[in-house]
Design a protein around this motif. Structure first.
Motif, PDB file in Angstrom:
ATOM      1  N   ARG A  14      86.195  -3.915  -5.598  1.00 33.88           N
ATOM      2  CA  ARG A  14      85.193  -2.994  -5.829  1.00 33.88           C
ATOM      3  C   ARG A  14      83.832  -3.810  -5.856  1.00 33.88           C
ATOM      4  O   ARG A  14      84.115  -4.872  -6.261  1.00 33.88           O
ATOM      5  N   GLN A  15      82.776  -3.259  -5.579  1.00 33.11           N
ATOM      6  CA  GLN A  15      81.482  -3.841  -5.659  1.00 33.11           C
ATOM      7  C   GLN A  15      81.042  -4.365  -6.962  1.00 33.11           C
ATOM      8  O   GLN A  15      80.767  -5.548  -7.199  1.00 33.11           O
ATOM      9  N   ARG A  16      81.452  -3.561  -8.163  1.00 34.20           N
ATOM     10  CA  ARG A  16      81.185  -4.204  -9.493  1.00 34.20           C
ATOM     11  C   ARG A  16      82.194  -5.295  -9.736  1.00 34.20           C
ATOM     12  O   ARG A  16      81.366  -6.259 -10.405  1.00 34.20           O
ATOM     13  N   GLU A  17      83.077  -5.417  -9.282  1.00 33.47           N
ATOM     14  CA  GLU A  17      84.078  -6.677  -9.166  1.00 33.47           C
ATOM     15  C   GLU A  17      83.409  -7.931  -8.595  1.00 33.47           C
ATOM     16  O   GLU A  17      83.332  -9.087  -9.211  1.00 33.47           O
ATOM     17  N   VAL A  18      82.652  -7.682  -7.304  1.00 38.32           N
ATOM     18  CA  VAL A  18      82.069  -8.726  -6.694  1.00 38.32           C
ATOM     19  C   VAL A  18      80.944  -9.160  -7.598  1.00 38.32           C
ATOM     20  O   VAL A  18      80.660 -10.196  -7.893  1.00 38.32           O
ATOM     21  N   THR A  19      80.211  -8.267  -8.135  1.00 44.88           N
ATOM     22  CA  THR A  19      79.165  -8.633  -8.921  1.00 44.88           C
ATOM     23  C   THR A  19      79.582  -9.270 -10.210  1.00 44.88           C
ATOM     24  O   THR A  19      78.993 -10.411 -10.527  1.00 44.88           O
ATOM     25  N   ALA A  20      80.761  -8.968 -10.745  1.00 45.81           N
ATOM     26  CA  ALA A  20      81.240  -9.648 -12.086  1.00 45.81           C
ATOM     27  C   ALA A  20      81.500 -11.040 -11.407  1.00 45.81           C
ATOM     28  O   ALA A  20      81.449 -11.997 -12.470  1.00 45.81           O
ATOM     29  N   THR A  28      80.323 -20.514  -8.194  1.00 53.72           N
ATOM     30  CA  THR A  28      78.777 -20.619  -8.030  1.00 53.72           C
ATOM     31  C   THR A  28      78.304 -19.411  -7.179  1.00 53.72           C
ATOM     32  O   THR A  28      77.204 -19.049  -7.328  1.00 53.72           O
ATOM     33  N   LEU A  29      78.929 -18.787  -6.181  1.00 53.96           N
ATOM     34  CA  LEU A  29      78.642 -17.848  -5.299  1.00 53.96           C
ATOM     35  C   LEU A  29      79.815 -17.040  -4.778  1.00 53.96           C
ATOM     36  O   LEU A  29      80.947 -17.511  -4.658  1.00 53.96           O
ATOM     37  N   VAL A  30      79.656 -15.663  -4.670  1.00 52.80           N
ATOM     38  CA  VAL A  30      80.497 -14.651  -4.095  1.00 52.80           C
ATOM     39  C   VAL A  30      79.701 -13.707  -3.254  1.00 52.80           C
ATOM     40  O   VAL A  30      78.660 -13.217  -3.777  1.00 52.80           O
ATOM     41  N   VAL A  31      79.962 -13.790  -2.241  1.00 56.66           N
ATOM     42  CA  VAL A  31      79.124 -13.169  -0.957  1.00 56.66           C
ATOM     43  C   VAL A  31      80.253 -12.070  -0.293  1.00 56.66           C
ATOM     44  O   VAL A  31      81.060 -12.501   0.337  1.00 56.66           O
ATOM     45  N   PRO A  32      79.991 -10.948  -0.382  1.00 54.10           N
ATOM     46  CA  PRO A  32      80.956  -9.841   0.336  1.00 54.10           C
ATOM     47  C   PRO A  32      80.178  -9.868   1.899  1.00 54.10           C
ATOM     48  O   PRO A  32      79.313  -9.716   2.354  1.00 54.10           O
ATOM     49  N   VAL A  33      81.278 -10.238   2.848  1.00 54.68           N
ATOM     50  CA  VAL A  33      81.080 -10.266   4.128  1.00 54.68           C
ATOM     51  C   VAL A  33      80.902  -8.813   4.906  1.00 54.68           C
ATOM     52  O   VAL A  33      80.113  -8.440   5.563  1.00 54.68           O
ATOM     53  N   ASP A  34      81.613  -7.797   4.079  1.00 52.89           N
ATOM     54  CA  ASP A  34      81.303  -6.354   4.795  1.00 52.89           C
ATOM     55  C   ASP A  34      81.596  -5.565   3.533  1.00 52.89           C
ATOM     56  O   ASP A  34      82.170  -6.298   2.502  1.00 52.89           O
ATOM     57  N   ARG A  35      81.188  -4.373   3.533  1.00 51.01           N
ATOM     58  CA  ARG A  35      81.361  -3.372   2.321  1.00 51.01           C
ATOM     59  C   ARG A  35      81.753  -2.165   3.295  1.00 51.01           C
ATOM     60  O   ARG A  35      81.340  -1.820   4.298  1.00 51.01           O
ATOM     61  N   GLU A  36      82.676  -1.530   2.635  1.00 51.03           N
ATOM     62  CA  GLU A  36      83.080   0.049   3.256  1.00 51.03           C
ATOM     63  C   GLU A  36      83.298   0.928   1.943  1.00 51.03           C
ATOM     64  O   GLU A  36      83.644   0.631   0.968  1.00 51.03           O
ATOM     65  N   GLU A  37      82.874   2.118   2.433  1.00 47.87           N
ATOM     66  CA  GLU A  37      83.178   3.319   1.423  1.00 47.87           C
ATOM     67  C   GLU A  37      84.670   3.499   1.303  1.00 47.87           C
ATOM     68  O   GLU A  37      85.287   3.550   2.315  1.00 47.87           O
ATOM     69  N   ALA A  38      85.059   3.843   0.008  1.00 45.84           N
ATOM     70  CA  ALA A  38      86.389   4.231   0.057  1.00 45.84           C
ATOM     71  C   ALA A  38      86.703   5.232  -1.221  1.00 45.84           C
ATOM     72  O   ALA A  38      85.570   5.549  -1.701  1.00 45.84           O
ATOM     73  N   VAL A  39      87.638   5.637  -1.800  1.00 44.38           N
ATOM     74  CA  VAL A  39      88.107   6.744  -2.501  1.00 44.38           C
ATOM     75  C   VAL A  39      89.161   6.058  -3.689  1.00 44.38           C
ATOM     76  O   VAL A  39      90.080   5.630  -3.232  1.00 44.38           O
ATOM     77  N   PRO A  46      84.395   8.238  -5.218  1.00 40.58           N
ATOM     78  CA  PRO A  46      83.791   7.340  -4.176  1.00 40.58           C
ATOM     79  C   PRO A  46      83.430   5.914  -4.844  1.00 40.58           C
ATOM     80  O   PRO A  46      82.857   5.774  -5.778  1.00 40.58           O
ATOM     81  N   VAL A  47      84.057   4.799  -4.305  1.00 41.83           N
ATOM     82  CA  VAL A  47      83.878   3.519  -4.442  1.00 41.83           C
ATOM     83  C   VAL A  47      83.190   2.650  -3.331  1.00 41.83           C
ATOM     84  O   VAL A  47      83.680   3.072  -1.995  1.00 41.83           O
ATOM     85  N   VAL A  48      82.621   1.610  -3.434  1.00 45.71           N
ATOM     86  CA  VAL A  48      82.518   0.500  -2.332  1.00 45.71           C
ATOM     87  C   VAL A  48      83.483  -0.572  -2.555  1.00 45.71           C
ATOM     88  O   VAL A  48      83.361  -1.276  -3.623  1.00 45.71           O
ATOM     89  N   VAL A  49      83.975  -0.893  -1.334  1.00 45.83           N
ATOM     90  CA  VAL A  49      85.224  -2.076  -1.434  1.00 45.83           C
ATOM     91  C   VAL A  49      84.659  -3.117  -0.522  1.00 45.83           C
ATOM     92  O   VAL A  49      83.960  -2.733   0.454  1.00 45.83           O
ATOM     93  N   THR A  50      85.269  -4.256  -0.629  1.00 42.49           N
ATOM     94  CA  THR A  50      85.290  -5.324   0.431  1.00 42.49           C
ATOM     95  C   THR A  50      86.746  -5.987   0.512  1.00 42.49           C
ATOM     96  O   THR A  50      87.107  -6.232  -0.551  1.00 42.49           O
TER      97      THR A  50
END
Length: 101
Positions: A14-20, A28-39, A46-50
């Motif tokens: 989930r996007q909040r997990e990437v942020t965490a 030292t870095l975590v970068v999502p290459v893509d994001r998509e909406e999910a449930v 609704p959530v955003v996942v990678t």
């Protein structure tokens, strides 16, 4: 995988997990290459996942894809993060983009 990678959940992040993870000491870095909406399965919210990530430490950069589990599709050792990290990230991003399940 390393202990830090083994701690990733067995599902897309989930996007909040990437942020965490970006605030965690393990990377030292975590970068999502893509994001998509999910449930969210339990709440139907609704959530955003990678499913495609670039993870880095001072010693390495890895490109990961979620394919029934996290798969490292590229790993680049880094001796000098200031000089080598950007190129390592580009290599990993290309490998992640080229990965086909």
């Amino acid at each position: 995988m390393s202990d830090a990678l083994d701690s990733l959940p067995a599902r897309p992040l989930r996007q909040r997990e990437v942020t965490a993870l970006n605030h965690a000491d393990a990377f030292t870095l975590v970068v999502p290459v893509d994001r998509e909406e999910a449930v969210e399965a339990e709440t139907r919210e609704p959530v955003v996942v990678t499913e495609r990530l670039i993870l880095g430490t001072d010693d390495w950069v890895k490109g990961l894809v979620y394919d029934g589990g996290w798969v490292v599709v590229e790993s680049v050792a880094v001796d000098d993060p200031d000089e080598e990290r950007f190129e390592a990230m580009r290599d990993c991003e290309a490998a992640v983009a080229d990965y086909e399940a």
